[in-house]
Design a protein around this motif. Structure first.
Motif, short mmCIF file in Angstrom:
data_model
loop_
_atom_site.label_atom_id
_atom_site.label_comp_id
_atom_site.label_asym_id
_atom_site.label_seq_id
_atom_site.Cartn_x
_atom_site.Cartn_y
_atom_site.Cartn_z
N SER A 38 0.87 -0.94 0.09
CA SER A 38 0.17 0.12 -0.17
C SER A 38 0.68 1.17 -0.06
CB SER A 38 -0.88 -0.02 1.49
OG SER A 38 -0.16 0.19 2.41
N TRP A 59 -6.15 -4.15 -3.23
CA TRP A 59 -5.57 -3.14 -2.34
C TRP A 59 -4.18 -2.41 -2.59
CZ3 TRP A 59 -9.15 -0.97 0.67
CH2 TRP A 59 -10.09 -1.95 0.94
N ALA A 62 -3.20 1.19 -2.11
CA ALA A 62 -4.27 1.71 -1.37
C ALA A 62 -3.72 2.79 -0.37
CB ALA A 62 -5.07 1.00 -0.59
N SER A 63 -4.36 3.82 -0.01
CA SER A 63 -3.89 4.82 0.91
C SER A 63 -4.01 4.10 2.39
CB SER A 63 -4.88 6.05 0.87
OG SER A 63 -5.78 5.92 1.44
N ALA A 66 -7.47 4.94 3.61
CA ALA A 66 -8.67 4.10 3.04
C ALA A 66 -8.49 2.58 3.91
CB ALA A 66 -8.44 3.72 1.43
#
Length: 148
Positions: A38, A59, A62-63, A66
């Motif tokens: 991530s 994912w 992903a941040s 998030a």
């Protein structure tokens, strides 16, 4: 009787040159980011491998915010409420203090409960003290929601 539970998470990542730096839900321009599946935000992630691991490509990249928001949703879906969270970032950079209030606001919004953020160095000891990476340690107080 409502009995609170304490959850502890730890996350550690090395710096990766040229990667955007995300720590405590904030972008840190001019700083190298952390290596990971991530955005590797050690203050927002904890040990998420079982839920958001490399075997789940949706994912990837992903941040941390998030992932933290989704984790809080899953905690609530399991019948728990989140009382509060405390996160400590261990490392020499970026300097958390000047943006602490902003980080606390962003992470609190993601969790839906108060989040406090602190930082520590290791006086030059270990990989965090040498500026090779960051560690994050989080403690959350959760409690089971009474059945309706």
């Amino acid at each position: 009787m409502i009995v609170p539970r304490v959850a502890i998470g730890t996350d550690v990542h090395a710096f990766e040159a040229g990667r955007p730096c995300w720590v405590a839900g904030l972008h840190w321009p001019g700083q190298d980011g952390l290596a990971g599946h991530s955005d590797a935000d050690v203050a927002a992630l904890g040990d998420l491998g079982a839920n958001f691991g490399v075997g789940q490509p949706e994912w990837a990249g992903a941040s941390g915010v998030a992932l933290l928001t989704e984790t809080a949703r899953r905690v609530r879906a399991a019948g728990f409420a989140i009382g509060n969270v405390s996160v400590q970032v261990v490392g020499v950079r970026p300097k958390i203090g000047p943006r602490r209030d902003e980080a606390q606001r962003v992470l609190s919004e993601a969790v839906g409960a108060p989040v406090t953020v602190s930082a520590a160095t290791t006086d030059g000891l270990g990989f965090t003290g040498r500026g090779e990476g960051l560690a994050g340690i989080a403690v959350a107080l959760v409690y089971e929601q009474p059945s309706a």
